[in-house]
Design a protein around this motif. Structure first.
Motif, mmCIF file in Angstrom:
data_model
loop_
_atom_site.group_PDB
_atom_site.id
_atom_site.type_symbol
_atom_site.label_atom_id
_atom_site.label_comp_id
_atom_site.label_asym_id
_atom_site.label_seq_id
_atom_site.Cartn_x
_atom_site.Cartn_y
_atom_site.Cartn_z
ATOM 1 N N LYS A 26 0.832 14.079 -4.116
ATOM 2 C CA LYS A 26 0.918 12.602 -4.400
ATOM 3 C C LYS A 26 1.723 12.135 -3.307
ATOM 4 O O LYS A 26 1.240 10.834 -2.657
ATOM 5 C CB LYS A 26 1.931 12.338 -5.627
ATOM 6 C CG LYS A 26 0.943 13.001 -6.859
ATOM 7 C CD LYS A 26 1.932 12.834 -8.124
ATOM 8 C CE LYS A 26 1.002 13.213 -9.299
ATOM 9 N NZ LYS A 26 1.784 13.382 -10.482
ATOM 10 N N GLY A 30 -0.955 11.266 -0.797
ATOM 11 C CA GLY A 30 -2.112 10.580 -1.138
ATOM 12 C C GLY A 30 -3.446 11.350 -1.476
ATOM 13 O O GLY A 30 -4.475 10.917 -1.248
ATOM 14 N N GLY A 69 -5.780 13.294 -3.932
ATOM 15 C CA GLY A 69 -6.491 13.562 -5.342
ATOM 16 C C GLY A 69 -6.778 14.899 -5.868
ATOM 17 O O GLY A 69 -6.407 15.277 -6.815
ATOM 18 N N ASP A 104 -8.136 9.995 -8.000
ATOM 19 C CA ASP A 104 -7.189 9.124 -7.218
ATOM 20 C C ASP A 104 -6.646 9.611 -6.009
ATOM 21 O O ASP A 104 -5.852 10.269 -5.931
ATOM 22 C CB ASP A 104 -6.356 8.178 -8.306
ATOM 23 C CG ASP A 104 -5.554 7.210 -7.462
ATOM 24 O OD1 ASP A 104 -6.225 6.536 -6.718
ATOM 25 O OD2 ASP A 104 -4.648 6.762 -7.884
ATOM 26 N N GLY A 105 -7.238 9.223 -4.763
ATOM 27 C CA GLY A 105 -6.951 9.874 -3.585
ATOM 28 C C GLY A 105 -8.015 10.506 -2.771
ATOM 29 O O GLY A 105 -8.921 10.417 -3.277
ATOM 30 N N LYS A 106 -7.674 11.143 -1.766
ATOM 31 C CA LYS A 106 -8.396 11.797 -0.789
ATOM 32 C C LYS A 106 -8.396 13.377 -1.353
ATOM 33 O O LYS A 106 -7.840 13.652 -2.273
ATOM 34 C CB LYS A 106 -7.957 11.727 0.650
ATOM 35 C CG LYS A 106 -8.191 10.082 0.896
ATOM 36 C CD LYS A 106 -7.878 10.059 2.329
ATOM 37 C CE LYS A 106 -7.992 8.753 2.879
ATOM 38 N NZ LYS A 106 -9.241 8.191 3.193
#
Length: 173
Positions: free
Chosen positions: A6, A9, A11, A104-106
């Motif tokens: 988290k 960043g 996911g 949600d995120g890379k």
């Protein structure tokens, strides 16, 4: 791992080196064709061949074990026995898992450890710029040792010391 993901960043984190798969799932794979897929939230996923799946089920908790047909098989002369293996099963199952769950995120990968083919297939299936090097996640997490790890390091050092002392006693000019 998820807290570190988290912060970075991510996911998803895809791990393929055996020691990181073990760190994330509790199962140490025997064969190099496996992957741990860690979402930023929820349970980890372990993609592993049927050759190892029984051991994986027995040694993991709160891990979604997903199997693919092992490369160890017996060709009994039927088409079915020849048409079951997918040499890219790990990447196909990884892509399916990532694309069919909210993210949600890379997507972080162990950049120095994934094959060119794995990376290429993954990159072709995700939007450009979604894949990043996630190698630092496990490095950052593994710096902090739990009591069990400390105990195992002490045990290993004690046993190594015994072996060196025994060897040194036997050395002759």
């Amino acid at each position: 791992i998820q807290a570190e993901m988290k912060q970075q960043g991510l996911g998803y984190l895809i791990l393929q080196t055996p020691y990181n798969v073990m760190y994330a799932t509790g199962y140490s794979p025997l064969v190099g064709s496996s992957a741990a897929i860690i979402p930023a939230e929820g349970d980890a996923h372990l993609i592993i061949s049927t050759l190892e799946s029984a051991d994986a089920y027995a040694s993991t908790n709160n891990v979604d074990v997903r199997e693919f047909m092992s490369w160890v098989f017996i060709d009994n002369g039927t088409e079915e026995s020849r048409d079951v293996m997918d040499p890219d099963a790990v990447v196909h199952m990884t892509i399916d898992l990532i694309k069919n769950t909210p993210m949600d995120g890379k997507v972080g990968i162990e950049m120095g450890s994934v094959s060119h083919a794995f990376y290429g297939k993954l990159a072709a299936s995700l939007p450009e710029g979604m894949i990043v090097d996630g190698s630092s996640v496990t490095r950052n997490c593994r710096v902090v040792k739990c009591q069990w790890e400390i105990d195992m390091l002490r045990l290993a050092a004690t046993e190594a010391d015994k072996a060196w002392r025994a060897m040194a006693a036997e050395i002759k000019p």
